[in-house]
Scaffold this motif. Structure first.
Motif, PDB file in Angstrom:
ATOM      1  N   GLN A   1       0.844  -1.178   0.000  1.00 16.32           N
ATOM      2  CA  GLN A   1       0.000   0.000   0.000  1.00 16.32           C
ATOM      3  C   GLN A   1       0.886   1.237   0.000  1.00 16.32           C
ATOM      4  O   GLN A   1       2.059   1.153   0.353  1.00 16.32           O
ATOM      5  CB  GLN A   1      -0.957   0.025   1.182  1.00 16.32           C
ATOM      6  N   ILE A   2       0.328   2.360  -0.391  1.00 20.24           N
ATOM      7  CA  ILE A   2       1.090   3.610  -0.408  1.00 20.24           C
ATOM      8  C   ILE A   2       0.517   4.515   0.683  1.00 20.24           C
ATOM      9  O   ILE A   2      -0.586   5.046   0.536  1.00 20.24           O
ATOM     10  CB  ILE A   2       1.027   4.288  -1.785  1.00 20.24           C
ATOM     11  N   PRO A   3       1.265   4.664   1.775  1.00 24.23           N
ATOM     12  CA  PRO A   3       0.762   5.512   2.864  1.00 24.23           C
ATOM     13  C   PRO A   3       0.896   6.989   2.510  1.00 24.23           C
ATOM     14  O   PRO A   3       1.814   7.376   1.776  1.00 24.23           O
ATOM     15  CB  PRO A   3       1.681   5.153   4.035  1.00 24.23           C
ATOM     16  N   PRO A   4      -0.006   7.821   3.011  1.00 29.07           N
ATOM     17  CA  PRO A   4       0.148   9.261   2.806  1.00 29.07           C
ATOM     18  C   PRO A   4       1.398   9.753   3.538  1.00 29.07           C
ATOM     19  O   PRO A   4       1.852   9.124   4.502  1.00 29.07           O
ATOM     20  CB  PRO A   4      -1.122   9.859   3.401  1.00 29.07           C
TER      21      PRO A   4
ATOM     22  N   ASP B   1      -0.207   4.401  13.391  1.00 35.25           N
ATOM     23  CA  ASP B   1      -1.241   3.367  13.393  1.00 35.25           C
ATOM     24  C   ASP B   1      -2.104   3.386  12.124  1.00 35.25           C
ATOM     25  O   ASP B   1      -3.169   2.779  12.076  1.00 35.25           O
ATOM     26  CB  ASP B   1      -2.119   3.496  14.637  1.00 35.25           C
ATOM     27  N   TRP B   2      -1.631   4.056  11.075  1.00 30.76           N
ATOM     28  CA  TRP B   2      -2.383   4.147   9.814  1.00 30.76           C
ATOM     29  C   TRP B   2      -2.622   2.768   9.227  1.00 30.76           C
ATOM     30  O   TRP B   2      -1.749   1.905   9.242  1.00 30.76           O
ATOM     31  CB  TRP B   2      -1.608   5.011   8.814  1.00 30.76           C
ATOM     32  N   GLU B   3      -3.825   2.531   8.729  1.00 36.49           N
ATOM     33  CA  GLU B   3      -4.157   1.282   8.050  1.00 36.49           C
ATOM     34  C   GLU B   3      -4.678   1.600   6.663  1.00 36.49           C
ATOM     35  O   GLU B   3      -5.504   2.503   6.486  1.00 36.49           O
ATOM     36  CB  GLU B   3      -5.206   0.504   8.839  1.00 36.49           C
ATOM     37  N   ALA B   4      -4.210   0.858   5.678  1.00 39.61           N
ATOM     38  CA  ALA B   4      -4.600   1.087   4.294  1.00 39.61           C
ATOM     39  C   ALA B   4      -6.041   0.697   4.036  1.00 39.61           C
ATOM     40  O   ALA B   4      -6.526  -0.301   4.568  1.00 39.61           O
ATOM     41  CB  ALA B   4      -3.678   0.289   3.373  1.00 39.61           C
TER      42      ALA B   4
END
Length: 134
Positions: free
Chosen positions: A43-46, A52-55
């Protein structure tokens, strides 16, 4: 902007081998690998993603030793024509097959390189010109 696709979960014969193949070019697109017990995703995170970001959008692979490739093609978006060119040069070294060198596939605003992964799944790296300055 709403998305039409949440994720793609492709079947591959050998997950470890496929992970090496996909990681070799997806990281050039800014994708980050995540490995679970039975799957691998990218995934490409911002840029400002918290720890704790989840795609909500991802590409993944799941092992299925008896999988059979079909005519479905998955296209990965590249930020520039130069990225398409760079990945196309890299493809033979990572085991891509049936490589069709980059060209304006569907007119001057659509630049793409077509190829198969080692299992025969059909793939594409493409760049769509979205603005006059692109």
């Amino acid at each position: 902007m709403p998305l039409i696709i949440s994720h793609v979960d492709m079947r591959v014969r050998d997950r470890a081998k496929a992970t090496e193949f996909y990681d070799a070019f997806l990281n050039l697109l800014g994708a980050v690998k995540d490995e679970g017990a039975t799957f691998t995703t990218w995934q490409i995170p911002p840029r400002d993603a918290p720890p704790d970001w989840e795609a909500t959008e991802w590409f993944g692979i799941t092992e299925d030793p008896v999988m059979t490739p079909n005519a479905t093609r998955i296209a990965f978006d590249a930020p520039s024509r130069g990225t398409v060119d760079a990945i196309a040069v890299y493809l033979p070294a990572i085991g891509a097959k049936n490589i069709e060198q980059p060209h304006a596939a569907y007119g001057p605003n659509y630049y793409a390189c077509f190829f198969d992964d080692p299992d025969g799944n059909k793939l594409e790296i493409c760049h769509l010109t979205r603005a006059a300055s692109d």
